[in-house]
Design a protein around this motif. Structure first.
Motif, PDB file in Angstrom:
ATOM      1  N   TRP A 101     -15.219   1.932   2.087  1.00  0.00           N
ATOM      2  CA  TRP A 101     -14.045   1.652   2.908  1.00  0.00           C
ATOM      3  C   TRP A 101     -13.297   0.418   2.398  1.00  0.00           C
ATOM      4  N   GLU A 102     -14.027  -0.615   2.027  1.00  0.00           N
ATOM      5  CA  GLU A 102     -13.380  -1.823   1.521  1.00  0.00           C
ATOM      6  C   GLU A 102     -12.575  -1.526   0.257  1.00  0.00           C
ATOM      7  N   LEU A 103     -13.156  -0.736  -0.635  1.00  0.00           N
ATOM      8  CA  LEU A 103     -12.451  -0.388  -1.867  1.00  0.00           C
ATOM      9  C   LEU A 103     -11.219   0.464  -1.571  1.00  0.00           C
TER      10      LEU A 103
ATOM     11  N   ARG B 295      -1.881   7.233  -1.020  1.00  0.00           N
ATOM     12  CA  ARG B 295      -2.485   6.438   0.052  1.00  0.00           C
ATOM     13  C   ARG B 295      -2.987   7.336   1.171  1.00  0.00           C
TER      14      ARG B 295
ATOM     15  N   GLU C 233      -3.647  -0.698   0.160  1.00  0.00           N
ATOM     16  CA  GLU C 233      -2.742  -1.834   0.329  1.00  0.00           C
ATOM     17  C   GLU C 233      -2.012  -2.204  -0.958  1.00  0.00           C
ATOM     18  N   ASP C 234      -2.607  -1.897  -2.108  1.00  0.00           N
ATOM     19  CA  ASP C 234      -2.062  -2.354  -3.385  1.00  0.00           C
ATOM     20  C   ASP C 234      -1.923  -1.167  -4.344  1.00  0.00           C
TER      21      ASP C 234
ATOM     22  N   SER D 173      -9.550   0.578   1.205  1.00  0.00           N
ATOM     23  CA  SER D 173      -8.564  -0.261   1.906  1.00  0.00           C
ATOM     24  C   SER D 173      -7.740  -1.079   0.923  1.00  0.00           C
ATOM     25  N   LYS D 174      -8.420  -1.651  -0.056  1.00  0.00           N
ATOM     26  CA  LYS D 174      -7.692  -2.427  -1.063  1.00  0.00           C
ATOM     27  C   LYS D 174      -6.733  -1.543  -1.835  1.00  0.00           C
ATOM     28  N   ALA D 175      -7.189  -0.353  -2.168  1.00  0.00           N
ATOM     29  CA  ALA D 175      -6.333   0.568  -2.921  1.00  0.00           C
ATOM     30  C   ALA D 175      -5.140   1.029  -2.092  1.00  0.00           C
TER      31      ALA D 175
ATOM     32  N   THR E 124      -1.134  -0.996  -7.361  1.00  0.00           N
ATOM     33  CA  THR E 124      -1.700  -1.203  -8.698  1.00  0.00           C
ATOM     34  C   THR E 124      -3.197  -0.918  -8.704  1.00  0.00           C
ATOM     35  N   LEU E 125      -3.869  -1.157  -7.572  1.00  0.00           N
ATOM     36  CA  LEU E 125      -5.287  -0.808  -7.475  1.00  0.00           C
ATOM     37  C   LEU E 125      -5.459   0.684  -7.192  1.00  0.00           C
TER      38      LEU E 125
END
Length: 160
Positions: free
Chosen positions: A42-44, A71, A50-51, A46-48, A53-54
């Protein structure tokens, strides 16, 4: 002779109880490990989400979908893996998972995600829990598509 037999029987019972406790501890640790993996997943994601580029790192669609759709697919993956985890650790049984997913697949974005990830699911070990649940969901989607009713909540037979 009777005392020796009773002692041997008591030792066997103790060994069996210890093996059962060891299995229970192993199962509990496996559930903790799965939950920790889900949290990291989930953390990974979530970062993706939000960003962009990720998110590009996780794009397995060759850039053929919009960043917004990507997304959405990442979130659909999080929804699915959360339901799968709940089943794997015993929070829900197979019938409850089926009912939950029957509602989830009413969403056209989730359906699109599911279709887009078909090739990835095909690479799963056939006997894995994830592959079995994937086949169950494929069958449910087929049943829903073939149903002669708008009452989607009654379509399909929950597996035993």
């Amino acid at each position: 002779m009777g005392l020796a037999a009773a002692t041997a029987a008591a030792i066997i019972v103790q060994q069996r109880q210890q093996k059962r406790r060891d299995r229970d501890l192993l199962d509990a640790q496996q559930h903790v490990n799965l939950a920790n993996q889900q949290r990291l997943h989930w953390e990974l994601l979530s970062k993706a989400m939000e960003d962009p580029t990720l998110a590009a790192v996780l794009d397995t669609h060759g850039g053929t979908i919009t960043p917004e759709k990507h997304r959405q697919f990442l979130f659909a993956n999080a929804v699915y893996t959360n339901a799968l985890l709940a089943y794997r650790i015993g929070n829900v049984d197979r019938a409850e998972l089926f009912g939950h997913l029957r509602g989830t697949v009413q969403n056209p974005i989730f359906r699109e995600y599911w279709e887009a990830t078909r090739a990835a699911r095909a690479s799963l070990e056939q006997n894995s829990v994830e592959a079995q649940v994937g086949r169950m969901l494929d069958g449910l989607i087929h049943d829903l598509d073939d149903a002669d009713t708008d009452e989607w909540w009654v379509v399909g037979e929950p597996p035993e």
